[in-house]
Design an enzyme around this catalytic site. Sequence first.
Site, PDB file in Angstrom:
ATOM      1  N   ARG A 152      59.974  35.900 100.090  1.00  0.00           N
ATOM      2  CA  ARG A 152      61.310  35.813 100.764  1.00  0.00           C
ATOM      3  C   ARG A 152      61.682  36.780 101.926  1.00  0.00           C
ATOM      4  O   ARG A 152      60.897  37.651 101.758  1.00  0.00           O
ATOM      5  CB  ARG A 152      62.337  35.918  99.702  1.00  0.00           C
ATOM      6  CG  ARG A 152      62.352  36.774  98.719  1.00  0.00           C
ATOM      7  CD  ARG A 152      63.451  37.142  97.590  1.00  0.00           C
ATOM      8  NE  ARG A 152      63.291  37.907  96.768  1.00  0.00           N
ATOM      9  CZ  ARG A 152      62.724  37.778  95.486  1.00  0.00           C
ATOM     10  NH1 ARG A 152      62.470  36.690  95.111  1.00  0.00           N
ATOM     11  NH2 ARG A 152      62.668  38.891  94.522  1.00  0.00           N
TER      12      ARG A 152
ATOM     13  N   TRP B 223      71.823  49.339  97.281  1.00  0.00           N
ATOM     14  CA  TRP B 223      72.690  49.937  96.628  1.00  0.00           C
ATOM     15  C   TRP B 223      73.071  49.572  95.230  1.00  0.00           C
ATOM     16  O   TRP B 223      73.524  50.485  94.325  1.00  0.00           O
ATOM     17  CB  TRP B 223      74.004  50.199  97.369  1.00  0.00           C
ATOM     18  CG  TRP B 223      74.099  50.740  98.727  1.00  0.00           C
ATOM     19  CD1 TRP B 223      74.027  50.035  99.769  1.00  0.00           C
ATOM     20  CD2 TRP B 223      73.783  51.942  99.135  1.00  0.00           C
ATOM     21  NE1 TRP B 223      73.772  51.079 100.915  1.00  0.00           N
ATOM     22  CE2 TRP B 223      73.554  52.178 100.511  1.00  0.00           C
ATOM     23  CE3 TRP B 223      73.889  53.273  98.282  1.00  0.00           C
ATOM     24  CZ2 TRP B 223      73.478  53.488 101.106  1.00  0.00           C
ATOM     25  CZ3 TRP B 223      73.451  54.484  98.957  1.00  0.00           C
ATOM     26  CH2 TRP B 223      73.615  54.644 100.414  1.00  0.00           C
TER      27      TRP B 223
ATOM     28  N   ASP C 110      57.036  46.061  99.586  1.00  0.00           N
ATOM     29  CA  ASP C 110      57.571  45.658  98.444  1.00  0.00           C
ATOM     30  C   ASP C 110      56.438  45.953  97.409  1.00  0.00           C
ATOM     31  O   ASP C 110      55.410  45.706  97.464  1.00  0.00           O
ATOM     32  CB  ASP C 110      57.999  44.262  98.158  1.00  0.00           C
ATOM     33  CG  ASP C 110      59.088  44.082  97.199  1.00  0.00           C
ATOM     34  OD1 ASP C 110      59.406  45.164  96.736  1.00  0.00           O
ATOM     35  OD2 ASP C 110      59.200  42.622  96.718  1.00  0.00           O
TER      36      ASP C 110
ATOM     37  N   ASN D 191      56.565  48.783  94.881  1.00  0.00           N
ATOM     38  CA  ASN D 191      56.336  50.149  94.372  1.00  0.00           C
ATOM     39  C   ASN D 191      56.605  50.307  93.059  1.00  0.00           C
ATOM     40  O   ASN D 191      55.791  50.889  92.327  1.00  0.00           O
ATOM     41  CB  ASN D 191      57.408  51.073  95.178  1.00  0.00           C
ATOM     42  CG  ASN D 191      57.089  51.250  96.705  1.00  0.00           C
ATOM     43  OD1 ASN D 191      56.215  50.796  97.217  1.00  0.00           O
ATOM     44  ND2 ASN D 191      57.882  51.940  97.449  1.00  0.00           N
ATOM     45  N   GLY D 192      57.608  49.570  92.505  1.00  0.00           N
ATOM     46  CA  GLY D 192      58.356  49.884  91.027  1.00  0.00           C
ATOM     47  C   GLY D 192      57.061  49.118  90.144  1.00  0.00           C
ATOM     48  O   GLY D 192      56.564  49.859  89.359  1.00  0.00           O
ATOM     49  N   ARG D 193      56.674  47.900  90.871  1.00  0.00           N
ATOM     50  CA  ARG D 193      55.364  47.319  89.707  1.00  0.00           C
ATOM     51  C   ARG D 193      54.320  48.207  89.592  1.00  0.00           C
ATOM     52  O   ARG D 193      53.491  48.103  88.894  1.00  0.00           O
ATOM     53  CB  ARG D 193      55.410  45.674  90.160  1.00  0.00           C
ATOM     54  CG  ARG D 193      56.467  44.861  89.611  1.00  0.00           C
ATOM     55  CD  ARG D 193      56.422  43.585  90.557  1.00  0.00           C
ATOM     56  NE  ARG D 193      57.256  43.703  91.831  1.00  0.00           N
ATOM     57  CZ  ARG D 193      56.930  42.902  92.732  1.00  0.00           C
ATOM     58  NH1 ARG D 193      56.143  41.903  92.612  1.00  0.00           N
ATOM     59  NH2 ARG D 193      57.565  43.293  93.844  1.00  0.00           N
TER      60      ARG D 193
ATOM     61  N   HIS E  37      57.257  55.028  94.515  1.00  0.00           N
ATOM     62  CA  HIS E  37      58.000  55.009  95.865  1.00  0.00           C
ATOM     63  C   HIS E  37      57.247  56.158  96.522  1.00  0.00           C
ATOM     64  O   HIS E  37      57.276  56.074  97.802  1.00  0.00           O
ATOM     65  CB  HIS E  37      59.347  55.500  95.574  1.00  0.00           C
ATOM     66  CG  HIS E  37      60.414  54.241  95.179  1.00  0.00           C
ATOM     67  ND1 HIS E  37      60.280  52.844  95.515  1.00  0.00           N
ATOM     68  CD2 HIS E  37      61.189  54.272  94.294  1.00  0.00           C
ATOM     69  CE1 HIS E  37      61.135  52.150  94.911  1.00  0.00           C
ATOM     70  NE2 HIS E  37      61.700  53.119  93.970  1.00  0.00           N
TER      71      HIS E  37
ATOM     72  N   LEU F 294      53.818  54.276 120.185  1.00  0.00           N
ATOM     73  CA  LEU F 294      54.346  53.369 119.289  1.00  0.00           C
ATOM     74  C   LEU F 294      55.744  53.531 118.941  1.00  0.00           C
ATOM     75  O   LEU F 294      56.170  54.881 118.972  1.00  0.00           O
ATOM     76  CB  LEU F 294      53.694  53.592 117.551  1.00  0.00           C
ATOM     77  CG  LEU F 294      54.069  52.750 116.421  1.00  0.00           C
ATOM     78  CD1 LEU F 294      53.815  51.333 116.510  1.00  0.00           C
ATOM     79  CD2 LEU F 294      53.403  53.547 115.210  1.00  0.00           C
TER      80      LEU F 294
ATOM     81  N   SER G 178      67.295  48.202 101.877  1.00  0.00           N
ATOM     82  CA  SER G 178      68.312  47.269 102.290  1.00  0.00           C
ATOM     83  C   SER G 178      69.726  47.392 101.787  1.00  0.00           C
ATOM     84  O   SER G 178      70.009  48.288 100.954  1.00  0.00           O
ATOM     85  CB  SER G 178      67.898  45.917 101.560  1.00  0.00           C
ATOM     86  OG  SER G 178      68.228  45.768 100.095  1.00  0.00           O
TER      87      SER G 178
HETATM   88  C1  IPE Z   1      63.302  44.231  99.903  1.00  0.00           C
HETATM   89  O1  IPE Z   1      62.944  44.496  98.652  1.00  0.00           O
HETATM   90  C2  IPE Z   1      63.859  45.535 100.598  1.00  0.00           C
HETATM   91  C3  IPE Z   1      62.781  46.597 100.791  1.00  0.00           C
HETATM   92  C4  IPE Z   1      61.625  46.496 100.613  1.00  0.00           C
HETATM   93  C5  IPE Z   1      63.494  47.824 101.265  1.00  0.00           C
HETATM   94  P1  IPE Z   1      63.654  44.324  97.328  1.00  0.00           P
HETATM   95  O2  IPE Z   1      62.798  44.393  96.358  1.00  0.00           O
HETATM   96  O3  IPE Z   1      64.998  45.025  97.291  1.00  0.00           O
HETATM   97  O4  IPE Z   1      63.867  42.487  97.459  1.00  0.00           O
HETATM   98  P2  IPE Z   1      64.477  41.556  96.463  1.00  0.00           P
HETATM   99  O5  IPE Z   1      65.661  42.056  95.642  1.00  0.00           O
HETATM  100  O6  IPE Z   1      63.166  41.547  95.301  1.00  0.00           O
HETATM  101  O7  IPE Z   1      64.602  40.125  97.169  1.00  0.00           O
HETATM  102  C1  IPE Z   2      60.244  48.313  97.521  1.00  0.00           C
HETATM  103  O1  IPE Z   2      59.673  48.579  96.142  1.00  0.00           O
HETATM  104  C2  IPE Z   2      60.682  49.679  97.766  1.00  0.00           C
HETATM  105  C3  IPE Z   2      62.244  49.467  97.796  1.00  0.00           C
HETATM  106  C4  IPE Z   2      62.772  48.421  97.937  1.00  0.00           C
HETATM  107  C5  IPE Z   2      62.839  50.608  98.179  1.00  0.00           C
HETATM  108  P1  IPE Z   2      60.389  47.802  94.693  1.00  0.00           P
HETATM  109  O2  IPE Z   2      61.129  49.025  94.336  1.00  0.00           O
HETATM  110  O3  IPE Z   2      61.194  46.734  95.182  1.00  0.00           O
HETATM  111  O4  IPE Z   2      59.170  47.425  93.834  1.00  0.00           O
HETATM  112  P2  IPE Z   2      59.093  46.177  92.909  1.00  0.00           P
HETATM  113  O5  IPE Z   2      59.701  45.047  93.510  1.00  0.00           O
HETATM  114  O6  IPE Z   2      60.464  46.667  91.866  1.00  0.00           O
HETATM  115  O7  IPE Z   2      57.730  46.245  92.432  1.00  0.00           O
HETATM  116 MG    MG Z   3      60.904  44.859  95.145  1.00  0.00          MG
END
Ligand code: IPE
Ligand code: IPE
Ligand code: MG
Length: 247
Positions: free
Chosen positions: A191, A66, A17, A19-21, A34, A128, A62
């Site tokens: 979580r 979607w 988790d 990547n976006g931030r 990503h 692995l 997840s």
């Molecule tokens: C969980 O991350 C799923 C993946 C890393 C693929 P999210 O960023 O989607 O989770 P929430 O929405 O913060 O719980």
């Molecule tokens: C996890 O990074 C990758 C996926 C859920 C596909 P996020 O895209 O959830 O990154 P944040 O949480 O927005 O930083």
């Molecule tokens: Mg996330």
Amino acid sequence: MTEDSQQVPKHIAIIMDGNGRWAKSRHQSRFMGHRAGVKSVEKIVKHCVKCEVEVLSLFAFSSENWRRPTKEVSLLMELFAVALKQQTKRIHKNNTRLRVIGDISKFSKSLQKQIEEAQTITENNTGLTINVAANYGGRWDITRSVKQLAERVMEGSLKLEDITEQQITQGLITADLPEPDLFIRTGGEQRVSNFMLWQMAYTEFYFTDTLWPDFDEQVLDTAIASFNQRERRFGKTSEQLKECNDA
Ligand code: IPE
Ligand code: IPE
Ligand code: MG
């Protein structure tokens, strides 16, 4: 064992988790985050091969993802396809087995075909095992298992009173694999976001603020070191465990 003779978890499960931030902090698009995340996957797979981890489960998409903007979802699908294309050969050369766990029937036909090919090419490898969780949800996994049992009850080949936890486990998509010993979530959230709910009943949890694109071998080693400090009691007392170790 790692270089400093730590006990290596057999199965490590990771929610990748942040990547976006990571991208946002660099004034880049989420997609760049990503893409950088794929690089971390390569690094971590390599390190797990080196440390002789048996199973690495990576949450990539997840069943709830979607809900993201259509554009982001389609870019993630494209990235998945490109990564599969680029990495399958290397994965195979490393004697690594690739599996995609999740409901892949919702993906495009071409992506499904690519997934099936990658799985077939690598299925007999003995090093692995990488589980890429894509369109995966822990609740989906449990529901699917329970439905299979219900069908057997309906057709009369299984009695209701004979249903056991073991049988539910056997119907999960990870049935032939050990349960995760260590769960890591990057990006600061604490979580499970519908990851392997049944399988993680006794998993040790490790949370780090490190964003997935910044995750590297050192952070993984730190998580493994933390795992080594834990006493896994599985309901017993500490004294009981010590008695067993002394015997
Ligand atoms: C969980 O991350 C799923 C993946 C890393 C693929 P999210 O960023 O989607 O989770 P929430 O929405 O913060 O719980
Ligand atoms: C996890 O990074 C990758 C996926 C859920 C596909 P996020 O895209 O959830 O990154 P944040 O949480 O927005 O930083
Ligand atoms: Mg996330």
